[in-house]
Design a protein around this motif. Sequence first.
Motif, mmCIF file in Angstrom:
data_model
loop_
_atom_site.group_PDB
_atom_site.id
_atom_site.type_symbol
_atom_site.label_atom_id
_atom_site.label_comp_id
_atom_site.label_asym_id
_atom_site.label_seq_id
_atom_site.Cartn_x
_atom_site.Cartn_y
_atom_site.Cartn_z
ATOM 1 N N ALA A 1 0.824 -1.208 0.000
ATOM 2 C CA ALA A 1 0.000 0.000 0.000
ATOM 3 C C ALA A 1 0.858 1.258 0.000
ATOM 4 O O ALA A 1 0.540 2.256 -0.663
ATOM 5 C CB ALA A 1 -0.935 -0.011 1.199
ATOM 6 N N ALA A 2 1.985 1.217 0.714
ATOM 7 C CA ALA A 2 2.881 2.377 0.775
ATOM 8 C C ALA A 2 3.586 2.593 -0.562
ATOM 9 O O ALA A 2 3.815 3.739 -0.982
ATOM 10 C CB ALA A 2 3.902 2.191 1.892
ATOM 11 N N ARG A 3 3.910 1.505 -1.238
ATOM 12 C CA ARG A 3 4.638 1.611 -2.497
ATOM 13 C C ARG A 3 3.823 2.345 -3.563
ATOM 14 O O ARG A 3 4.359 3.103 -4.365
ATOM 15 C CB ARG A 3 4.989 0.213 -3.012
ATOM 16 N N VAL A 4 2.507 2.154 -3.553
ATOM 17 C CA VAL A 4 1.670 2.768 -4.589
ATOM 18 C C VAL A 4 0.936 4.001 -4.081
ATOM 19 O O VAL A 4 0.138 4.585 -4.812
ATOM 20 C CB VAL A 4 0.649 1.743 -5.141
ATOM 21 N N ALA A 5 1.204 4.408 -2.845
ATOM 22 C CA ALA A 5 0.422 5.496 -2.241
ATOM 23 C C ALA A 5 0.556 6.802 -3.012
ATOM 24 O O ALA A 5 -0.436 7.498 -3.248
ATOM 25 C CB ALA A 5 0.826 5.688 -0.778
ATOM 26 N N VAL A 6 1.781 7.164 -3.394
ATOM 27 C CA VAL A 6 1.982 8.433 -4.097
ATOM 28 C C VAL A 6 1.341 8.383 -5.481
ATOM 29 O O VAL A 6 0.669 9.334 -5.918
ATOM 30 C CB VAL A 6 3.482 8.770 -4.193
ATOM 31 N N GLU A 7 1.522 7.271 -6.166
ATOM 32 C CA GLU A 7 0.918 7.136 -7.493
ATOM 33 C C GLU A 7 -0.603 7.244 -7.410
ATOM 34 O O GLU A 7 -1.247 7.911 -8.244
ATOM 35 C CB GLU A 7 1.321 5.801 -8.112
ATOM 36 N N TRP A 8 -1.200 6.597 -6.407
ATOM 37 C CA TRP A 8 -2.648 6.647 -6.253
ATOM 38 C C TRP A 8 -3.105 8.058 -5.861
ATOM 39 O O TRP A 8 -4.120 8.546 -6.347
ATOM 40 C CB TRP A 8 -3.103 5.628 -5.219
ATOM 41 N N GLN A 9 -2.333 8.723 -4.988
ATOM 42 C CA GLN A 9 -2.674 10.092 -4.590
ATOM 43 C C GLN A 9 -2.780 11.008 -5.812
ATOM 44 O O GLN A 9 -3.695 11.838 -5.900
ATOM 45 C CB GLN A 9 -1.625 10.642 -3.627
ATOM 46 N N PHE A 10 -1.839 10.862 -6.746
ATOM 47 C CA PHE A 10 -1.810 11.756 -7.897
ATOM 48 C C PHE A 10 -2.510 11.178 -9.125
ATOM 49 O O PHE A 10 -2.431 11.744 -10.206
ATOM 50 C CB PHE A 10 -0.367 12.148 -8.210
ATOM 51 N N THR A 11 -3.184 10.049 -8.943
ATOM 52 C CA THR A 11 -4.106 9.591 -9.974
ATOM 53 C C THR A 11 -5.263 10.582 -10.029
ATOM 54 O O THR A 11 -5.807 10.970 -8.996
ATOM 55 C CB THR A 11 -4.633 8.179 -9.647
ATOM 56 N N ASP A 12 -5.631 10.995 -11.207
ATOM 57 C CA ASP A 12 -6.694 11.987 -11.348
ATOM 58 C C ASP A 12 -7.943 11.575 -10.569
ATOM 59 O O ASP A 12 -8.351 10.412 -10.613
ATOM 60 C CB ASP A 12 -7.037 12.146 -12.827
ATOM 61 N N ALA A 13 -8.540 12.524 -9.853
ATOM 62 C CA ALA A 13 -9.710 12.231 -9.026
ATOM 63 C C ALA A 13 -10.851 11.656 -9.862
ATOM 64 O O ALA A 13 -11.621 10.805 -9.383
ATOM 65 C CB ALA A 13 -10.178 13.483 -8.304
ATOM 66 N N ILE A 14 -10.970 12.094 -11.100
ATOM 67 C CA ILE A 14 -12.027 11.564 -11.963
ATOM 68 C C ILE A 14 -11.766 10.091 -12.277
ATOM 69 O O ILE A 14 -12.699 9.281 -12.359
ATOM 70 C CB ILE A 14 -12.126 12.399 -13.253
ATOM 71 N N THR A 15 -10.507 9.718 -12.407
ATOM 72 C CA THR A 15 -10.169 8.308 -12.637
ATOM 73 C C THR A 15 -10.491 7.480 -11.403
ATOM 74 O O THR A 15 -11.056 6.374 -11.521
ATOM 75 C CB THR A 15 -8.676 8.180 -12.990
ATOM 76 N N ARG A 16 -10.124 7.992 -10.233
ATOM 77 C CA ARG A 16 -10.468 7.268 -8.994
ATOM 78 C C ARG A 16 -11.983 7.106 -8.873
ATOM 79 O O ARG A 16 -12.486 6.032 -8.500
ATOM 80 C CB ARG A 16 -9.917 8.014 -7.775
ATOM 81 N N ALA A 17 -12.711 8.176 -9.195
ATOM 82 C CA ALA A 17 -14.172 8.120 -9.125
ATOM 83 C C ALA A 17 -14.722 7.075 -10.094
ATOM 84 O O ALA A 17 -15.659 6.328 -9.769
ATOM 85 C CB ALA A 17 -14.768 9.487 -9.433
ATOM 86 N N GLY A 18 -14.143 6.999 -11.283
ATOM 87 C CA GLY A 18 -14.601 6.024 -12.260
ATOM 88 C C GLY A 18 -14.423 4.595 -11.778
ATOM 89 O O GLY A 18 -15.286 3.735 -12.010
ATOM 90 N N LEU A 19 -13.318 4.322 -11.102
ATOM 91 C CA LEU A 19 -13.088 2.980 -10.565
ATOM 92 C C LEU A 19 -14.092 2.659 -9.459
ATOM 93 O O LEU A 19 -14.579 1.523 -9.360
ATOM 94 C CB LEU A 19 -11.659 2.870 -10.041
ATOM 95 N N LEU A 20 -14.408 3.642 -8.624
ATOM 96 C CA LEU A 20 -15.410 3.410 -7.577
ATOM 97 C C LEU A 20 -16.777 3.119 -8.192
ATOM 98 O O LEU A 20 -17.517 2.248 -7.712
ATOM 99 C CB LEU A 20 -15.486 4.616 -6.649
ATOM 100 N N ARG A 21 -17.119 3.844 -9.243
ATOM 101 C CA ARG A 21 -18.408 3.584 -9.908
ATOM 102 C C ARG A 21 -18.411 2.208 -10.575
ATOM 103 O O ARG A 21 -19.433 1.509 -10.564
ATOM 104 C CB ARG A 21 -18.689 4.687 -10.931
ATOM 105 N N ARG A 22 -17.278 1.830 -11.144
ATOM 106 C CA ARG A 22 -17.198 0.490 -11.742
ATOM 107 C C ARG A 22 -17.352 -0.573 -10.650
ATOM 108 O O ARG A 22 -18.045 -1.576 -10.847
ATOM 109 C CB ARG A 22 -15.851 0.326 -12.457
ATOM 110 N N LEU A 23 -16.748 -0.350 -9.488
ATOM 111 C CA LEU A 23 -16.879 -1.296 -8.378
ATOM 112 C C LEU A 23 -18.334 -1.392 -7.924
ATOM 113 O O LEU A 23 -18.833 -2.482 -7.627
ATOM 114 C CB LEU A 23 -15.982 -0.862 -7.221
ATOM 115 N N ALA A 24 -19.029 -0.245 -7.874
ATOM 116 C CA ALA A 24 -20.448 -0.262 -7.509
ATOM 117 C C ALA A 24 -21.242 -1.140 -8.474
ATOM 118 O O ALA A 24 -22.116 -1.923 -8.065
ATOM 119 C CB ALA A 24 -21.001 1.161 -7.497
#
Length: 513
Positions: A72-95
């Motif tokens: 989790a620590a190794r990918v934390a920075v990459e995930w932090q700077f992943t575009d918020a819209i991309t993160r939102a899209g993954l959450l919607r796909r999970l839903a």
Amino acid sequence: MTQDLDLSTTSSNLQLDMTTRRVGEASMYIDGKWLPSTSGETFATVDPNTGAEIAQVPRGDSTDVNKAVEAAARVAVEWQFTDAITRAGLLRRLAAVITEHTEELAQIEALDSGHYIAKARDLVAAMPLWLEYWAGAADKVNGRSITVPGNKFSFTVLEPLGVTAHIVPWNYPLLVMVRSIAPALALGNTCVVKPAEDTSLSALKFAELVEEAGFPAGVFNVVTGLGAEAGAALAAHPEVRGITFTGSTETGRLVGKLAAEHVAQVNLELGGKSPFIVLPDARLDDAVEAAIQGFCSHAGQICTAGSRLFLHEDIAEDFLVRMEARLANTKVGDGFDPSTEMGPLVSKKQMERVLSYIDIGKSEATLRIGGSRPKAADGGGYFVEPTVFDNVSPNARIATEEIFGPVTAVIRWNDLDTLIEQCNASDYGLFAVVWGQDITQAMTLARRLQSGNVLINDWFGELPMVPHGGHKQSGNGREEGLEAVHGYTQVKHIGISLDPNPRDSADWIQAPL
């Protein structure tokens, strides 16, 4: 038990066979891989309807926790700077993926935790609401600009904490996990989940769906194991920057101490001894039904349980007669029987705890309803009848200590100030309910009750947009609602001087070195 296992990557195969009520292979999910515990040890999870084993689950320890946190620590920075819209899209796909697997998740949740199947279906069907809510918030959570003296621009940004730990209880394993990982992921944190040892299976099935939805490896991880081993190691891990824990006050104190050693942020939802207040003008049939939900929902295994029932003297007897009639027709039994309205306690240990409190109650008050095990218990399940004690002293143990079972203590009252004093004379302050038609009186009570949540003429149903949390020893921080943003972010201030000759105007130029 210990097994000789190949510690190479395994595949997930969490398939439920309802003819045998067993689940196939159970593996932990770490860094996008399905793994046994490093030690090879496992432990049994059982069906509380029968007491029979469902599956063997990996018994992770500090070594496995280290693997998950490091991923989790190794990918934390990459995930932090992943575009918020991309993160939102993954959450919607999970839903969407959860919706496709509702029945499978519900069956596993019902089998492992004791929720009856209709309730489990409702809980799973509601989970996408949390993911959609936080997907919508992902690109809308912002800092603020600040007016400061001089030719300067000053502003704040909200940044994720980094690696967050989610230590999940056994009563609502999926929903409680989702309500914390949804904001954590949406706001750019990575997650390590430690489910309760009694109910690990649904978290592992959920991890399969996270993988199917396309989340990057390491962003979401699940380590199964015992609380004293894996849970403590996770709370104490120095790279964990935020911890969300739901459970007993006693364990919550320990989590807080472990977190303090490395100054991690902590959200705690702990125990409760919630007052359920019925005013003399309440609509009794509605109040009776809500009160039964309040102490019988999931066999009373809810932190918000209305386990102190404050009845005004003028309506107390009428209320209890109606309650007796309703409970006489309540079906307690196997969670997969469509007619069941209340299932079992989660474990033999929890059943024995509840039965011990019923014995205490028999020496402290008048047993009005229930007080023993129903016929359904003949099959080996962990069932206890809905139990009501009348004429309970506000200082009795059954009125002050959290039982976490289908037991409520009736306290009769006739003076509003005394009622408020008795309601507030508790170490807990998570939840309260008021039933009555006089809205002025009900609102007066709501303002004076020392509780993080108060409902008037309603019973509890969690919603992603409504903050939830407690006062006093019921915890700190808030889950759900925009208030939860504070639990998964930290504030960074950035200041910029816009003066082309800062030494001509800055205060600091005259300061001593």
